[in-house]
Design a protein around this motif. Structure first.
Motif, mmCIF file in Angstrom:
data_model
loop_
_atom_site.group_PDB
_atom_site.id
_atom_site.type_symbol
_atom_site.label_atom_id
_atom_site.label_comp_id
_atom_site.label_asym_id
_atom_site.label_seq_id
_atom_site.Cartn_x
_atom_site.Cartn_y
_atom_site.Cartn_z
ATOM 1 N N ALA A 14 49.535 36.590 49.748
ATOM 2 C CA ALA A 14 50.821 36.799 50.435
ATOM 3 C C ALA A 14 51.986 36.490 49.500
ATOM 4 C CB ALA A 14 50.890 35.934 51.683
ATOM 5 N N LEU A 15 51.898 35.412 48.751
ATOM 6 C CA LEU A 15 52.964 35.071 47.803
ATOM 7 C C LEU A 15 53.070 36.119 46.703
ATOM 8 C CD1 LEU A 15 52.458 31.207 47.530
ATOM 9 C CD2 LEU A 15 54.351 32.434 48.629
ATOM 10 N N SER A 16 51.946 36.665 46.308
ATOM 11 C CA SER A 16 51.949 37.719 45.292
ATOM 12 C C SER A 16 52.657 38.968 45.817
ATOM 13 C CB SER A 16 50.516 38.052 44.885
ATOM 14 O OG SER A 16 50.497 39.135 43.999
ATOM 15 N N HIS A 17 52.394 39.315 47.065
ATOM 16 C CA HIS A 17 53.069 40.468 47.665
ATOM 17 C C HIS A 17 54.566 40.213 47.807
ATOM 18 C CE1 HIS A 17 49.840 43.236 48.546
ATOM 19 N NE2 HIS A 17 49.087 42.221 48.946
ATOM 20 N N GLY A 24 53.857 35.067 33.923
ATOM 21 C CA GLY A 24 53.088 36.277 33.695
ATOM 22 C C GLY A 24 51.760 36.326 34.420
ATOM 23 N N PHE A 25 51.472 35.312 35.191
ATOM 24 C CA PHE A 25 50.201 35.214 35.921
ATOM 25 C C PHE A 25 50.435 35.598 37.375
ATOM 26 C CE2 PHE A 25 47.401 32.490 38.546
ATOM 27 C CZ PHE A 25 46.174 32.975 38.124
ATOM 28 N N ASN A 26 49.730 36.618 37.846
ATOM 29 C CA ASN A 26 49.840 37.048 39.235
ATOM 30 C C ASN A 26 48.678 36.425 40.012
ATOM 31 O OD1 ASN A 26 49.916 38.345 41.691
ATOM 32 N ND2 ASN A 26 50.329 40.358 40.828
ATOM 33 N N PRO A 27 48.945 35.388 40.798
ATOM 34 C CA PRO A 27 47.859 34.686 41.477
ATOM 35 C C PRO A 27 47.154 35.551 42.525
ATOM 36 C CG PRO A 27 49.968 33.895 42.278
ATOM 37 C CD PRO A 27 50.251 34.818 41.126
ATOM 38 N N GLY A 28 47.839 36.553 43.069
ATOM 39 C CA GLY A 28 47.228 37.407 44.080
ATOM 40 C C GLY A 28 46.073 38.222 43.532
ATOM 41 N N GLN A 29 46.196 38.678 42.290
ATOM 42 C CA GLN A 29 45.113 39.454 41.683
ATOM 43 C C GLN A 29 43.853 38.608 41.557
ATOM 44 O OE1 GLN A 29 46.957 40.684 38.034
ATOM 45 N NE2 GLN A 29 47.659 42.622 38.908
ATOM 46 N N TRP A 30 44.005 37.379 41.134
ATOM 47 C CA TRP A 30 42.848 36.493 40.994
ATOM 48 C C TRP A 30 42.287 36.104 42.353
ATOM 49 C CZ3 TRP A 30 40.264 36.123 36.696
ATOM 50 C CH2 TRP A 30 40.914 36.488 35.524
ATOM 51 N N ALA A 31 43.168 35.968 43.333
ATOM 52 C CA ALA A 31 42.705 35.630 44.675
ATOM 53 C C ALA A 31 41.852 36.760 45.244
ATOM 54 C CB ALA A 31 43.899 35.350 45.589
ATOM 55 N N VAL A 32 42.239 38.006 44.983
ATOM 56 C CA VAL A 32 41.447 39.139 45.459
ATOM 57 C C VAL A 32 40.075 39.140 44.794
ATOM 58 C CG1 VAL A 32 41.285 41.661 45.453
ATOM 59 C CG2 VAL A 32 43.412 40.557 46.117
ATOM 60 N N VAL A 33 40.019 38.854 43.515
ATOM 61 C CA VAL A 33 38.737 38.766 42.815
ATOM 62 C C VAL A 33 37.885 37.661 43.439
ATOM 63 C CG1 VAL A 33 37.633 38.188 40.623
ATOM 64 C CG2 VAL A 33 39.603 39.719 40.655
ATOM 65 N N CYS A 34 38.496 36.533 43.750
ATOM 66 C CA CYS A 34 37.759 35.434 44.393
ATOM 67 C C CYS A 34 37.269 35.835 45.781
ATOM 68 C CB CYS A 34 38.635 34.187 44.475
ATOM 69 S SG CYS A 34 38.980 33.442 42.879
ATOM 70 N N PHE A 35 38.073 36.621 46.515
ATOM 71 C CA PHE A 35 37.624 37.127 47.810
ATOM 72 C C PHE A 35 36.384 37.989 47.650
ATOM 73 C CE2 PHE A 35 41.833 36.408 49.993
ATOM 74 C CZ PHE A 35 41.312 35.705 51.067
ATOM 75 N N TYR A 36 36.356 38.846 46.629
ATOM 76 C CA TYR A 36 35.180 39.691 46.408
ATOM 77 C C TYR A 36 33.949 38.855 46.068
ATOM 78 C CZ TYR A 36 37.381 44.268 46.669
ATOM 79 O OH TYR A 36 37.995 45.390 47.111
ATOM 80 N N VAL A 37 34.130 37.821 45.266
ATOM 81 C CA VAL A 37 33.003 36.946 44.920
ATOM 82 C C VAL A 37 32.504 36.226 46.170
ATOM 83 C CG1 VAL A 37 32.339 34.885 43.620
ATOM 84 C CG2 VAL A 37 33.700 36.662 42.518
ATOM 85 N N LEU A 38 33.417 35.707 46.962
ATOM 86 C CA LEU A 38 33.039 35.023 48.199
ATOM 87 C C LEU A 38 32.356 35.994 49.157
ATOM 88 C CD1 LEU A 38 33.095 32.466 49.906
ATOM 89 C CD2 LEU A 38 35.372 33.148 50.690
ATOM 90 N N SER A 39 32.874 37.198 49.258
ATOM 91 C CA SER A 39 32.255 38.205 50.113
ATOM 92 C C SER A 39 30.834 38.512 49.659
ATOM 93 C CB SER A 39 33.090 39.482 50.102
ATOM 94 O OG SER A 39 32.468 40.496 50.835
ATOM 95 N N GLY A 40 30.638 38.630 48.360
ATOM 96 C CA GLY A 40 29.297 38.876 47.831
ATOM 97 C C GLY A 40 28.341 37.740 48.161
ATOM 98 N N LEU A 41 28.819 36.514 48.039
ATOM 99 C CA LEU A 41 27.989 35.355 48.363
ATOM 100 C C LEU A 41 27.589 35.367 49.845
ATOM 101 C CD1 LEU A 41 26.837 32.471 47.674
ATOM 102 C CD2 LEU A 41 29.044 31.625 48.484
ATOM 103 N N LEU A 42 28.564 35.615 50.704
ATOM 104 C CA LEU A 42 28.273 35.612 52.139
ATOM 105 C C LEU A 42 27.394 36.794 52.550
ATOM 106 C CD1 LEU A 42 31.748 34.451 53.471
ATOM 107 C CD2 LEU A 42 29.676 33.096 53.174
#
Length: 120
Positions: A14-17, A24-42
């Motif tokens: 949300a803050l990234s949006h 120079g670091f966009n935390p939203g991009q990394w958060a989305v990657v973490c969501f994909y990893v968490l989704s894969g785990l679940l």
């Protein structure tokens, strides 16, 4: 179990949006990657739980029944409330062509549907 982690990730998205970029670091991009990893785990956990009971087919039926009926309702509501090309309705229901929406000029009725398509 992962509630606080998911909350923090969603906050970063949300803050990234909202335009937050830190040195120079966009935390939203990394958060989305973490969501994909968490989704894969679940998904892996759910897969093993359902395969023991009913095989691989049971997993895919479970996923389909969890996601697709609600997705169809949302697509139809979006199609009725926004000006869209009805020719694109089959592609939006099929979900997979949305991965290539930039190339085949399909209008996506539900914005976040690209992520469902990507996971599919």
């Amino acid at each position: 179990m992962f509630g606080l982690y998911r909350f923090i990730l969603s906050l970063l998205v949300a803050l990234s949006h909202d335009g937050l970029i830190f040195r120079g670091f966009n935390p939203g991009q990394w958060a989305v990657v973490c969501f994909y990893v968490l989704s894969g785990l679940l998904m892996e956990r759910q897969f093993h739980k359902l395969v023991v009971r009913g095989g691989t087919f049971a997993f895919y039926v479970d996923r389909f029944l969890r996601v697709f009926p609600l997705y169809i309702v949302v697509v139809l509501l979006c199609a009725m409330t926004t000006p869209v090309h009805w020719n694109d309705l089959p592609a939006n229901i099929a979900l997979l062509p949305l991965n290539y929406a930039l190339f085949n000029k399909i209008s996506i009725f539900v914005g976040p549907a690209w992520s469902l398509s990507c996971e599919f």
